[in-house]
Design a protein around this motif. Structure first.
Motif, PDB file in Angstrom:
ATOM      1  N   UNK A  79       9.359  74.424  68.952  1.00 16.44           N
ATOM      2  CA  UNK A  79       8.319  74.857  67.999  1.00 16.44           C
ATOM      3  C   UNK A  79       7.477  73.654  67.569  1.00 16.44           C
ATOM      4  N   UNK A  80       8.168  72.553  67.284  1.00 14.14           N
ATOM      5  CA  UNK A  80       7.481  71.334  66.852  1.00 14.14           C
ATOM      6  C   UNK A  80       6.575  70.790  67.970  1.00 14.14           C
TER       7      UNK A  80
ATOM      8  N   UNK B 246       4.790  80.978  68.622  1.00 16.61           N
ATOM      9  CA  UNK B 246       4.356  82.096  69.458  1.00 16.61           C
ATOM     10  C   UNK B 246       4.709  81.957  70.931  1.00 16.61           C
ATOM     11  N   UNK B 247       5.998  81.918  71.213  1.00  8.69           N
ATOM     12  CA  UNK B 247       6.466  81.979  72.595  1.00  8.69           C
ATOM     13  C   UNK B 247       7.616  82.974  72.623  1.00  8.69           C
ATOM     14  N   UNK B 248       7.875  83.537  73.796  1.00  6.15           N
ATOM     15  CA  UNK B 248       8.948  84.520  73.920  1.00  6.15           C
ATOM     16  C   UNK B 248      10.303  83.840  73.997  1.00  6.15           C
ATOM     17  N   UNK B 249      11.310  84.560  73.511  1.00  5.23           N
ATOM     18  CA  UNK B 249      12.681  84.036  73.590  1.00  5.23           C
ATOM     19  C   UNK B 249      13.566  85.109  74.196  1.00  5.23           C
ATOM     20  N   UNK B 250      14.471  84.688  75.043  1.00  2.83           N
ATOM     21  CA  UNK B 250      15.543  85.542  75.520  1.00  2.83           C
ATOM     22  C   UNK B 250      16.800  84.956  74.917  1.00  2.83           C
ATOM     23  N   UNK B 251      17.394  85.725  74.007  1.00  2.00           N
ATOM     24  CA  UNK B 251      18.562  85.253  73.251  1.00  2.00           C
ATOM     25  C   UNK B 251      19.824  85.825  73.886  1.00  2.00           C
TER      26      UNK B 251
END
Length: 191
Positions: free
Chosen positions: A121-122, A128-133
């Motif tokens: 993020x920093x 604003x990016x996608x994450x697959x958790x």
């Protein structure tokens, strides 16, 4: 918006490869394997990179070699070089707040205490990016988290993590094509 970069978060080196914290690496390895791709070290991106074609679209896979807490440096270097927007990036990571066997797709959000996400993020100056958790469960006590993520899951936990990765791989075409609503619906709705 189509996904052009899939990043697996983890720690480089043999000492870490079996740890819960490395499920992002495992996912990228599984994806590369599925498409018969081989990672190679790219020093300018501080990571291992390969390219695959998913649903007719070219997608780069990245495993940062910067260690978890500095993941953003590697991601930012590659994104800048290929002029990618954050919304074209999917970051795959371990998630303490999800049970084993659970995979969830998410569009943006905070870091939830995850240092790899915090640094990403920093570095990208955006959430604003996608994450697959990928769920790795929680040790139960906050003080045990650091030790917990740096250990290998037991056999049954590993099987459940692999099942979650299989579920996620089944929706990756939709994710890459930008049909994230469909992917989420299929991934988050269990029979």
């Amino acid at each position: 918006m189509a996904i052009k970069l899939i990043v697996g978060l983890g720690n480089p080196g043999k000492d870490y490869q079996s740890h819960r914290h490395n499920v992002g690496f495992w996912f990228c390895d599984a994806l590369a394997n599925l498409y018969s791709a081989t990672f190679k070290k790219e020093s300018k991106f501080s990571g291992d990179v390969t390219q695959v074609t998913i649903s007719g679209l070219s997608v780069r896979l990245l495993k940062p070699n910067t260690f978890m807490n500095r993941s953003g440096r590697s991601i930012q270097a590659l994104a800048k070089f290929y002029q990618l927007d954050a919304v074209e990036i999917l970051v795959v990571h371990d998630e303490l707040d999800l049970d084993f066997g659970t995979a969830k797709l998410k569009a943006e959000g905070g870091h939830g205490g995850h240092n790899g996400l915090r640094d990403t993020i920093k570095a990208l100056s955006t959430k604003s990016f996608y994450r697959l958790r990928l769920g790795i469960g929680h040790p139960g006590d906050k003080s045990q988290v650091a030790d917990y993520v740096l250990h290998a899951p037991n056999k049954s936990e590993l099987t459940q993590i692999q099942n979650a990765m299989t579920d996620a791989l089944q929706v990756i075409d939709d994710v890459v094509k930008g049909d994230t609503d469909k992917a989420m619906k299929n991934l988050h709705t269990k029979d």
